[in-house]
Design a protein around this motif. Structure first.
Motif, PDB file in Angstrom:
ATOM      1  N   ARG A 147       0.943  -1.607   0.161  1.00 40.18           N
ATOM      2  CA  ARG A 147      -0.379  -0.152  -0.112  1.00 40.18           C
ATOM      3  C   ARG A 147       0.441   1.894   0.304  1.00 40.18           C
ATOM      4  N   ARG A 148       1.869   1.047   0.871  1.00 40.81           N
ATOM      5  CA  ARG A 148       3.155   2.075   0.583  1.00 40.81           C
ATOM      6  C   ARG A 148       3.286   2.550  -0.678  1.00 40.81           C
ATOM      7  N   THR A 172      -2.694   6.781   6.875  1.00 40.78           N
ATOM      8  CA  THR A 172      -3.367   8.278   6.422  1.00 40.78           C
ATOM      9  C   THR A 172      -4.835   8.658   7.083  1.00 40.78           C
ATOM     10  N   ASP A 189      -4.842   1.455   7.187  1.00 39.95           N
ATOM     11  CA  ASP A 189      -3.747   2.572   6.160  1.00 39.95           C
ATOM     12  C   ASP A 189      -4.173   4.081   7.385  1.00 39.95           C
TER      13      ASP A 189
END
Ligand code: HEM
Length: 425
Positions: A28-29, A344, A342
């Motif tokens: 994901r990063r 973020t 996530d």
């Protein structure tokens, strides 16, 4: 990228030791949308793994562009008869047909309507705790998944639909047989051939599926011959679904849908929830000391131990997600397991924290197909936890938990625990 990031997200064996969170995070990063190659078999040539929170939301909120109906909601392509069967379910309908079916049902599943079931959910939970205390083979040991958690969802569906009590055990046995279709070996046959949100039901589940649908169709026929009652069955039999009413067989298929969508997922929430608390004893102690933390604990269980890893969509036209070009016909898997962590969106996302607020997890999906049973599942989660903790003064692991072998169902097959009833020294 670490080697764990190369984990095969499609292989059900990858999940046997628990979800590959490190791999999900590393991928994901690197990019929120990745192509995952599946060289052979029913998911060939592969699919887009959608891993970022914003990207999962994006895909789920565009149901016309990212279709549930074209290829169904599991990664493997289904044989045509199984796909046709799946398309009879809300979960795998696209708008506008989806709205025609969902609209007449929605008011039965609102927060207010579901809150009225609390007394009955509590009675059912208390009865289950009494039975668990009695069952506690000698030393108070039970297999928590099947003997305790798995008992609640069918009883609640029985209440909701107005089934005669004497039929509940029978329906429960069928639901269990349906779930056993999971874990059937091969490249996640269960997920491939499942027929509901639970994804349960491989080849071995075809017979119980049919038996359950036939039972429900017979029940519907019996109900039509009697004065209407104010329960979900009454609503379904009288309702207007896009200009037509439900036949007994339609009712049978809807019934199977509720059981497959609601049973396995709820059982998983309850059993994975207990495991999360047992492995975080400080949080369990906080919850025991302050039961008003229960609703937040249920949300955190749903985020941290989401019962389903993903659902599939199929692109109806060329599109772009997270800066990646998707072609018409491509498969996408919206990984709730990755989006729920996530960083973020969630501070310190790997931490299990029953006080987390806000907690905008995606475990019930988002948009058009947002889980119809979400309020019911939340009610079951809270009441079950309250009754469990007030019935047992101590709960301990009595052996290693065993996970379901699946790339779709993030659940436990068994959880041996020792229960010490409250009031015993
Ligand atoms: C913890 C328990 C549950 C979880 C994690 C869960 C999860 C989900 C998810 C992620 C979806 C979205 C599917 C998609 O976007 O393709 C969904 C849809 C659905 N769920 Fe649940 N569910 C749970 C419990 C229940 C219960 C108890 C019921 C009913 C008794 C239920 C009935 C449904 C139905 C009918 C749909 C299809 C809705 C639609 O397509 O409009 N679910 N569920």
């Amino acid at each position: 990228m670490t080697t764990s990031a190369l984990a095969d997200l499609y292989d059900p064996d990858t999940y046997l030791a628990g979800p590959p969170h490190e791999a999900f995070a590393a991928l994901r990063r690197a990019a929120p949308v990745h192509w995952r190659e599946v060289p052979t078999g029913p998911a060939a040539p592969g699919y887009w793994a959608v891993l970022g929170y914003a990207e999962v939301e994006h895909v789920l909120c565009e149901p016309e562009l990212f279709s549930s109906e074209k290829g169904g909601v599991v990664l493997d392509d289904l044989p045509p008869d199984r796909l046709a069967q799946m398309r009879g379910m809300l979960l795998a309908m696209d708008p506008p047909r989806h709205r025609d079916y969902r609209r007449p049902l929605a008011h039965r599943f609102t927060h207010r309507a579901i809150a009225m079931l609390e007394g009955r959910v509590r009675d059912a939970s208390r009865a289950i705790m009494r039975e668990a205390a009695e069952r506690g083979h000698g030393g108070g040991e039970v297999e928590f998944v099947g003997e305790v958690a798995g008992q609640l969802p069918t009883r609640v569906v029985g209440e909701l639909m107005g089934l005669p009590r004497e039929d509940w055990d029978y329906v429960h046995r069928l639901a269990e047989a349906l779930n056993r279709g999971q874990d059937a070996g091969g490249a996640d046959r269960a997920a491939a051939e499942g027929d509901g949100a639970g994804g349960g039901g491989g080849e071995g589940a075809a017979a119980p599926t049919v038996e359950m649908a036939m039972y429900a169709a017979g029940f519907a026929a019996g109900r039509r011959a009697r004065p209407p009652r104010d329960d979900l069955t009454g609503l379904l039999l009288a309702g207007d679904f896009g200009g037509r009413t439900m036949s007994d067989l339609d009712y049978g298929s809807f019934f199977v849908q509720l059981v497959t969508a609601g049973n396995d997922t709820t059982q998983t929430m309850l059993s994975s929830g207990l495991l999360a608390l047992l492995t975080h004893p400080d949080q369990l102690a906080d919850l025991r000391a302050d039961p008003s933390l229960a609703p937040g604990a249920v949300e955190e269980i749903l985020r941290w131990a989401n019962p389903l890893h993903y659902f599939r969509r199929t692109a109806a036209a060329d599109a772009e997600v997270g800066g990646v070009r998707i072609r018409a016909g491509d498969r996408l898997a919206t990984y709730f397991t990755a989006a729920n962590r996530d960083e973020t969106v969630f501070a310190d996302p790997d931490r299990f924290d029953i006080r987390r607020s806000p907690n905008r997890h995606l475990s019930f999906g988002k948009g058009e197909h947002f889980c119809l049973g979400a309020h019911l599942a939340r009610l079951e989660g809270r009441v079950f936890l309250e009754e469990l903790l007030s019935s047992f003064a101590a709960i301990e692991l009595a052996g290693p938990p065993v996970r379901v072998r699946s790339n779709l169902n993030n659940g436990l097959k068994s959880l041996p625990v020792r229960l010490t009833p409250a009031g015993t020294s």
